[in-house]
Design an enzyme around this catalytic site. Sequence first.
Site, PDB file in Angstrom:
ATOM      1  N   ASP A  77      40.057  32.096  20.855  1.00  0.00           N
ATOM      2  CA  ASP A  77      41.216  32.010  20.323  1.00  0.00           C
ATOM      3  C   ASP A  77      41.165  31.863  18.706  1.00  0.00           C
ATOM      4  OD1 ASP A  77      42.493  31.470  22.730  1.00  0.00           O
ATOM      5  OD2 ASP A  77      42.635  29.388  22.545  1.00  0.00           O
ATOM      6  N   CYS A  91      49.797  38.966  30.595  1.00  0.00           N
ATOM      7  CA  CYS A  91      50.284  38.836  29.178  1.00  0.00           C
ATOM      8  C   CYS A  91      49.667  39.701  28.223  1.00  0.00           C
ATOM      9  CB  CYS A  91      50.185  37.407  28.552  1.00  0.00           C
ATOM     10  SG  CYS A  91      48.641  36.757  28.280  1.00  0.00           S
ATOM     11  N   ARG A 145      44.914  38.135  33.396  1.00  0.00           N
ATOM     12  CA  ARG A 145      44.712  36.736  33.687  1.00  0.00           C
ATOM     13  C   ARG A 145      45.174  36.147  35.008  1.00  0.00           C
ATOM     14  NH1 ARG A 145      47.099  33.880  28.272  1.00  0.00           N
ATOM     15  NH2 ARG A 145      45.701  32.086  28.879  1.00  0.00           N
ATOM     16  N   ARG A 182      54.931  28.921  19.182  1.00  0.00           N
ATOM     17  CA  ARG A 182      53.992  28.395  20.445  1.00  0.00           C
ATOM     18  C   ARG A 182      53.203  27.411  20.110  1.00  0.00           C
ATOM     19  NH1 ARG A 182      50.964  32.456  23.687  1.00  0.00           N
ATOM     20  NH2 ARG A 182      50.634  30.247  24.841  1.00  0.00           N
ATOM     21  N   LYS A 205      47.506  21.773  21.234  1.00  0.00           N
ATOM     22  CA  LYS A 205      48.436  22.403  22.224  1.00  0.00           C
ATOM     23  C   LYS A 205      47.500  22.626  23.645  1.00  0.00           C
ATOM     24  CE  LYS A 205      48.594  26.996  22.517  1.00  0.00           C
ATOM     25  NZ  LYS A 205      48.201  27.593  23.993  1.00  0.00           N
ATOM     26  N   ASN A 206      46.296  22.896  23.625  1.00  0.00           N
ATOM     27  CA  ASN A 206      45.739  23.260  24.653  1.00  0.00           C
ATOM     28  C   ASN A 206      45.389  21.832  25.615  1.00  0.00           C
ATOM     29  OD1 ASN A 206      46.227  25.834  24.518  1.00  0.00           O
ATOM     30  ND2 ASN A 206      44.269  26.472  24.019  1.00  0.00           N
TER      31      ASN A 206
HETATM   32  C1  LIG Z   1      46.828  26.580  27.759  1.00  0.00           C
HETATM   33  C2  LIG Z   1      45.397  26.965  27.557  1.00  0.00           C
HETATM   34  O1  LIG Z   1      44.506  26.132  27.633  1.00  0.00           O
HETATM   35  N1  LIG Z   1      45.059  28.135  27.272  1.00  0.00           N
HETATM   36  C3  LIG Z   1      43.858  28.602  26.732  1.00  0.00           C
HETATM   37  C4  LIG Z   1      42.925  28.636  28.275  1.00  0.00           C
HETATM   38  O2  LIG Z   1      43.650  29.827  28.782  1.00  0.00           O
HETATM   39  P1  LIG Z   1      43.217  29.958  30.473  1.00  0.00           P
HETATM   40  O3  LIG Z   1      43.144  28.532  31.007  1.00  0.00           O
HETATM   41  O4  LIG Z   1      44.244  30.990  30.938  1.00  0.00           O
HETATM   42  O5  LIG Z   1      42.033  30.745  30.292  1.00  0.00           O
HETATM   43  P2  LIG Z   1      40.625  30.900  31.402  1.00  0.00           P
HETATM   44  O6  LIG Z   1      39.512  30.109  31.030  1.00  0.00           O
HETATM   45  O7  LIG Z   1      41.158  30.464  32.738  1.00  0.00           O
HETATM   46  O8  LIG Z   1      40.510  32.681  31.471  1.00  0.00           O
HETATM   47  C5  LIG Z   1      39.272  32.920  30.956  1.00  0.00           C
HETATM   48  C6  LIG Z   1      39.029  34.235  31.856  1.00  0.00           C
HETATM   49  O9  LIG Z   1      38.950  33.963  33.015  1.00  0.00           O
HETATM   50  C7  LIG Z   1      39.999  34.788  33.724  1.00  0.00           C
HETATM   51  N2  LIG Z   1      40.254  33.945  34.882  1.00  0.00           N
HETATM   52  C8  LIG Z   1      40.848  33.046  34.876  1.00  0.00           C
HETATM   53  C9  LIG Z   1      41.376  32.210  35.951  1.00  0.00           C
HETATM   54  C10 LIG Z   1      41.353  32.973  36.972  1.00  0.00           C
HETATM   55  O10 LIG Z   1      41.821  32.291  38.312  1.00  0.00           O
HETATM   56  N3  LIG Z   1      40.796  34.055  37.297  1.00  0.00           N
HETATM   57  C11 LIG Z   1      39.995  34.716  36.478  1.00  0.00           C
HETATM   58  O11 LIG Z   1      39.564  35.880  36.501  1.00  0.00           O
HETATM   59  C12 LIG Z   1      41.001  35.099  32.691  1.00  0.00           C
HETATM   60  O12 LIG Z   1      41.450  36.127  33.124  1.00  0.00           O
HETATM   61  C13 LIG Z   1      40.114  35.365  31.573  1.00  0.00           C
HETATM   62  O13 LIG Z   1      39.862  36.544  31.564  1.00  0.00           O
HETATM   63  O14 LIG Z   1      41.770  29.174  28.123  1.00  0.00           O
HETATM   64  C14 LIG Z   1      41.304  30.288  27.359  1.00  0.00           C
HETATM   65  C15 LIG Z   1      39.895  30.810  27.229  1.00  0.00           C
HETATM   66  O15 LIG Z   1      39.292  29.656  26.239  1.00  0.00           O
HETATM   67  C16 LIG Z   1      42.006  30.297  25.916  1.00  0.00           C
HETATM   68  O16 LIG Z   1      42.084  31.449  25.276  1.00  0.00           O
HETATM   69  C17 LIG Z   1      43.663  29.881  25.960  1.00  0.00           C
HETATM   70  O17 LIG Z   1      44.016  29.338  24.786  1.00  0.00           O
HETATM   71  C1  LIG Z   2      46.168  32.234  24.519  1.00  0.00           C
HETATM   72  C2  LIG Z   2      46.378  31.308  23.983  1.00  0.00           C
HETATM   73  O1  LIG Z   2      47.291  30.595  24.810  1.00  0.00           O
HETATM   74  P1  LIG Z   2      47.893  30.716  26.294  1.00  0.00           P
HETATM   75  O2  LIG Z   2      46.688  30.331  27.254  1.00  0.00           O
HETATM   76  O3  LIG Z   2      48.908  29.286  26.437  1.00  0.00           O
HETATM   77  O4  LIG Z   2      48.540  32.062  26.290  1.00  0.00           O
HETATM   78  C3  LIG Z   2      46.036  30.673  22.756  1.00  0.00           C
HETATM   79  O5  LIG Z   2      46.144  29.378  22.564  1.00  0.00           O
HETATM   80  O6  LIG Z   2      45.378  31.408  21.737  1.00  0.00           O
END
Ligand SMILES: CC(=O)N[C@H]1[C@@H](OP(=O)(O)OP(=O)(O)OC[C@H]2O[C@@H](n3ccc(=O)[nH]c3=O)[C@H](O)[C@@H]2O)O[C@H](CO)[C@@H](O)[C@@H]1O
Ligand SMILES: C=C(OP(=O)(O)O)C(=O)O
Length: 417
Positions: free
Chosen positions: A306, A118, A123, A398, A22-23
């Site tokens: 995850d 969420c 996030r 999802r 998915k990711n």
């Molecule tokens: C669709 C997808 O690939 N989702 C994955 C992706 O989510 P996602 O890409 O949203 O996760 P991030 O690595 O960005 O987030 C990690 C941390 O960084 C923080 N943050 C992120 C961006 C930003 O601009 N500012 C900030 O502070 C977030 O709030 C969080 O605490 O990586 C996460 C961490 O491995 C996984 O749990 C999710 O399943």
């Molecule tokens: C947190 C997850 O996904 P998303 O970043 O799409 O919410 C997940 O796959 O566990």
Amino acid sequence: MGKIVINGGRKLSGKVRISAAKNSVLPIIAASLLTGFDCILEDIPFLEDVNVILSVLDSLGVNLFIDNNKGKLLIKAEDIKSYEPSYELVRKMRASFLVMGPILARFGKVRISLPGGCNIGSRPIDLHLKGFSQLGADINLGHGYVEASCKRLKGAKVYLDFPSVGATENIMMAAVLADGETVIENAAEEPEIVDLASFLNKMGAKIIGAGTDTIKIEGVKELKGTIHQVIPDRIEAGTYMVAAAITGGEVTIENVIPEHVRSITAKLQEAGIYVKEEQNKIKVKANGRIEAVDIKTMPYPGFPTDMQAQFMALLSIADGVSIITETVFENRFMHVNELKRMGANIKIDGRSAVVEGVEKLTGAEVKATDLRAGAALVIAGLIAEGITEVSEIYHIDRGYVDMVGKLKKLGADIDRI
Ligand SMILES: CC(=O)N[C@H]1[C@@H](OP(=O)(O)OP(=O)(O)OC[C@H]2O[C@@H](n3ccc(=O)[nH]c3=O)[C@H](O)[C@@H]2O)O[C@H](CO)[C@@H](O)[C@@H]1O
Ligand SMILES: C=C(OP(=O)(O)O)C(=O)O
């Protein structure tokens, strides 16, 4: 609204085939917006999140052709009729925000709603926006939207305060069409970043270093189409590894890249479970009690956030006390109260959960609060005494392809009603 009903106590045995990640598929579908030529993805996972990102592309006027039988998807983004992905879709799935980088880089403007928080945390997307701004985009925030525009993005040095997966992907996708070299430092190293970079490179991008903390991107004027097979889902694989372990079963996980799940394998082995890596396969065999182990979630190659909820389900029946520390998201313990309804003994102390293993779990009516929380409750239900009913299972849809069917094939007494 559906429910998953499990009559616990059956050992899992047999083989399960893991679907594409998915990711990985979500950013790769977003990246197809970077070219007007055909992009073909093979063996895509038919997940709710995939439907959402395809609806985003559809709403922008992108041509999509799906062959359900073969799992093939053809994306042709010759032009787009709107620079504004729908608020409803971005709100529904945070990963929709990944279209921002490609639209901005190729068409020079984009207007997209702020995705908001969420269940698992607030996030923010500040790192994505900081990166776009360093690449020369004009960014304006207001009325819940972010608007960005540029002539052509300019390569730059971008240091991420945290190795965010989404920010690394969005900035990498934007930088491939920028003028000159971009260097992303403290970049995320997840396998899904490597898969996205390999897709982009096949399209003609010039990216090196994906999978390390420094990614260099030499911008090109345009990209061509390509054919790509997305990597297997390491989190789905880990989920079935844990499911096999909790039931004391013997399961072969097929279509997995063992290196991608090494942190999960190591923790299962530390907990006393037999795990054997083969080429594209992993065998998990468990008998007897599970040893308590401590876990700290970290960016890759650390233990994945995850998989935290699923491991908590496993450790809730372990021998001894386990400490689980969540360092990636600030609110990812929503499953604790639900696991407690099934008899688990868990206390939250700040960013850690103290899990005191109990002899047995008992079936109960529980609610999936997010995707992995839902998977954890299904896993707990597999071993709980009696019937477990998991509601709000749209979360599970999802990210898991036919979870009920796959578990049934492994011998679980499970149904979707
Ligand atoms: C669709 C997808 O690939 N989702 C994955 C992706 O989510 P996602 O890409 O949203 O996760 P991030 O690595 O960005 O987030 C990690 C941390 O960084 C923080 N943050 C992120 C961006 C930003 O601009 N500012 C900030 O502070 C977030 O709030 C969080 O605490 O990586 C996460 C961490 O491995 C996984 O749990 C999710 O399943
Ligand atoms: C947190 C997850 O996904 P998303 O970043 O799409 O919410 C997940 O796959 O566990």
